[in-house]
Design a protein around this motif. Structure first.
Motif, PDB file in Angstrom:
ATOM      1  N   CYS A   1     -11.473  -1.377   9.289  1.00 36.66           N
ATOM      2  CA  CYS A   1     -10.524  -0.570   8.511  1.00 36.66           C
ATOM      3  C   CYS A   1     -11.314   0.441   7.686  1.00 36.66           C
TER       4      CYS A   1
ATOM      5  N   GLU B   1     -10.923  -7.517   4.726  1.00 34.30           N
ATOM      6  CA  GLU B   1     -11.278  -6.460   5.680  1.00 34.30           C
ATOM      7  C   GLU B   1     -12.539  -5.720   5.230  1.00 34.30           C
TER       8      GLU B   1
ATOM      9  N   ASN C   1      -2.600  -6.643  12.548  1.00 31.82           N
ATOM     10  CA  ASN C   1      -2.816  -5.201  12.673  1.00 31.82           C
ATOM     11  C   ASN C   1      -3.222  -4.871  14.108  1.00 31.82           C
TER      12      ASN C   1
ATOM     13  N   CYS D   1      -4.861   4.880   2.006  1.00 28.08           N
ATOM     14  CA  CYS D   1      -4.768   4.684   3.453  1.00 28.08           C
ATOM     15  C   CYS D   1      -4.000   5.883   4.021  1.00 28.08           C
TER      16      CYS D   1
ATOM     17  N   CYS E   1      -1.985   2.849  12.437  1.00 28.08           N
ATOM     18  CA  CYS E   1      -3.072   2.172  11.712  1.00 28.08           C
ATOM     19  C   CYS E   1      -4.309   2.397  12.565  1.00 28.08           C
ATOM     20  N   SER E   2      -5.325   3.036  11.988  1.00 28.71           N
ATOM     21  CA  SER E   2      -6.506   3.384  12.793  1.00 28.71           C
ATOM     22  C   SER E   2      -7.223   2.119  13.272  1.00 28.71           C
ATOM     23  N   MET E   3      -7.179   1.058  12.475  1.00 25.26           N
ATOM     24  CA  MET E   3      -7.821  -0.180  12.937  1.00 25.26           C
ATOM     25  C   MET E   3      -7.085  -0.751  14.149  1.00 25.26           C
TER      26      MET E   3
ATOM     27  N   MET F   1      -0.501   4.863   5.744  1.00 24.30           N
ATOM     28  CA  MET F   1       0.538   4.462   4.788  1.00 24.30           C
ATOM     29  C   MET F   1       1.052   5.715   4.059  1.00 24.30           C
TER      30      MET F   1
ATOM     31  N   VAL G   1       3.432   0.436   8.280  1.00 27.20           N
ATOM     32  CA  VAL G   1       2.873   1.155   9.432  1.00 27.20           C
ATOM     33  C   VAL G   1       3.417   0.581  10.743  1.00 27.20           C
TER      34      VAL G   1
ATOM     35  N   TYR H   1       0.812  -1.226   0.000  1.00 27.58           N
ATOM     36  CA  TYR H   1       0.000   0.000   0.000  1.00 27.58           C
ATOM     37  C   TYR H   1       0.844   1.275   0.000  1.00 27.58           C
TER      38      TYR H   1
ATOM     39  N   VAL I   1     -10.321   2.149   5.204  1.00 31.38           N
ATOM     40  CA  VAL I   1     -10.036   2.020   3.766  1.00 31.38           C
ATOM     41  C   VAL I   1     -11.027   1.018   3.160  1.00 31.38           C
TER      42      VAL I   1
HETATM   43 FE1  SF4 Z   1      -4.703  -0.043   8.830  1.00 38.25          FE
HETATM   44 FE2  SF4 Z   1      -6.640  -0.144   6.999  1.00 38.25          FE
HETATM   45 FE3  SF4 Z   1      -4.408   1.231   6.516  1.00 38.25          FE
HETATM   46 FE4  SF4 Z   1      -4.371  -1.453   6.574  1.00 38.25          FE
HETATM   47  S1  SF4 Z   1      -5.425  -0.149   5.103  1.00 38.25           S
HETATM   48  S2  SF4 Z   1      -2.897  -0.074   7.527  1.00 38.25           S
HETATM   49  S3  SF4 Z   1      -5.887  -1.851   8.216  1.00 38.25           S
HETATM   50  S4  SF4 Z   1      -5.959   1.659   8.124  1.00 38.25           S
END
Ligand code: SF4
Ligand code: 13P
Length: 438
Positions: free
Chosen positions: A286, A314, A198, A376, A157-159, A379, A131, A95, A288
């Protein structure tokens, strides 16, 4: 017009030189603009998510990296790489923006990058273009002498941030009160914790210390099988969608997958729902992959009859059900590589990967299900400017000795049990391919 990368597309859209839309005009700016401001995930898919207090912040990036052109940064990165030789290895997730990824020695999904970490024990530094949780994992799997570097500390990573150790511990204690601790007649304990890669190292450590394991999107089914052999139920965090999609494909009925929302009493489920549970799903997601919808799939099928629709697990269940296939980022890449020329793919995953696959495979038609360019947001925080900064730091100058910037170190008391959970995953059978008929 041929567009070489997502970065380039965003620049062209923002100046009106190309058609199309992005989810935020701020994406055209360098990420250092957001590192210096209020804490937040920055522009991109998770910009609306709430960042936890105490999340790592990135200090100011020296001006010479902020004002340099893409060509200059690329040249500086290459020169630093040449000087460092085998002393450094650069890992990059699919990503990442192309301007960063073109400098990586290994490119892959999170499972492959965890394995790649172990493949170069001779390198003094591992620069992780991904990340925060991936860099932590690299630190856990590398040798103590190796330094793992995350070029921008704000690349979280918000998740992963949706499950923290305190809320998971509270949940565990409440469930233990409900289920007790006695094994059943087959020796299976009442509950096994499974964390998605994650997640923070603290949560991996929690799993290691409580008989649990880590999974990635490429081996979630294998890992759930591992857990069901040892436990009557699974507590799966933080991604409800990966947990639900995987367990459903394995035959677990939806009414045996209650949700645990840490902000609600008993997670928002009843005691009887939790007693009947086979998988308790943490309320994480997630941003995204939440952008993908069944409507987008319907549109893709209408406009491109015969298109193969492949989405990441996801994505919400309705999207996975409406797709033809689902699988990890590497699964998507391999499916495209194996297809006969002239195939059409509608893909539900992060735009940098989709756009790169489209550029690498002119023999196919490949497009993202979401027409809006919305990478994302974490990223996105890794930029060639940051990569040049950490590499030149390792090189040093005549006036300044070499310096290791942005080293990620997992504390010893967390590292030992976290490693246990990761090693269980690496020892579990190899990743199973995703199902063909989602
Ligand atoms: Fe986190 Fe979603 Fe980004 Fe993957 S795509 S790093 S799960 S926020
Ligand atoms: P993969 O394991 O498929 O690389 O996914 C990682 C990730 O963060 C997806 O959002």
């Amino acid at each position: 017009m041929t567009i070489a990368s997502v970065d380039q597309a965003i620049q062209l859209i923002s100046t009106g030189a190309a058609a199309g839309s992005t989810c935020s005009p701020e994406l055209a700016a360098g990420p250092w603009e957001f590192d210096a401001g209020a804490p937040g995930y920055g522009p991109g898919s998770s910009m609306g998510d709430v960042i936890p207090t105490g999340s790592p912040r990135q200090g100011a990036l020296p001006e010479s990296y902020r004002v340099a052109s893409p060509e200059e940064l690329s040249g500086r990165i290459r020169a630093a790489r040449e000087t460092l030789g085998d002393r450094v290895v650069i890992l990059g997730h699919f990503y990442q923006r192309d301007e960063v990824l073109r400098h990586a020695d290994f490119v892959g999904d999170s499972f492959q990058l965890a394995q790649a970490t172990k493949s170069r024990p001779d390198a003094e530094a591992i620069v992780f273009c991904g990340v925060h949780f991936m860099a932590e994992t690299a630190d856990l799997l590398s040798t103590p002498a190796q330094a793992v570097i995350l070029p921008n500390l704000a690349a979280g990573c918000s998740m992963a941030d949706m499950a923290d150790i305190d809320s998971v511990t509270d949940c565990w204690e409440e469930l233990e009160e409900l289920y007790g601790t006695a094994p059943d007649a087959d020796g299976r304990v009442p509950l096994i914790p499974v964390t998605y890669m994650n997640s923070s190292a603290a949560l991996k450590a929690f799993c290691g210390a409580h008989g649990g394991i880590v999974c990635t999107s490429s081996n979630a089914e294998t890992v759930l099988e591992w857990a069901f052999e040892r436990g009557q139920r699974v507590l799966f965090f933080p991604d409800q969608h990966l947990g639900r999609n995987t367990a459903k494909a394995m035959g677990v009925p939806l009414d045996r997958m209650p949700m645990w929302n840490p902000r609600k009493p008993l997670g928002g489920s009843t005691a009887s729902e939790l007693h009947a549970a086979q998988v308790v799903l943490w309320h994480g997601f997630c941003s995204v992959h939440k952008r993908f919808t069944v409507d987008q799939i319907d549109t893709a099928r209408r406009e491109h009859p015969g298109a193969r629709v492949i989405v990441h697990p996801e994505c919400p269940m309705a999207v996975v059900d409406a797709a033809d296939e689902y699988g990890s980022t590497d699964y998507i890449k391999k499916a495209i590589e194996a297809a006969p020329a002239g195939s059409t793919f509608a893909i539900g995953t992060e735009i940098n990967l989709v756009q790169r696959l489209a550029a690498q495979h002119p023999e196919h038609t490949i497009f993202c299900l979401d027409p809006v360019i919305c990478p994302c947001s974490t990223m996105y925080r890794i930029h060639a400017g940051y990569l040049a900064w950490v590499l030149e730091g390792l090189v040093g100058t005549v006036d300044r000795p070499p310096v290791v910037l942005n080293r990620i170190v997992v504390a010893d008391d967390v590292a030992a049990p976290a490693r246990t959970a990761l090693e269980r995953m690496l020892a579990a059978r190899p990743p199973v391919p995703a199902r063909q008929d989602a």
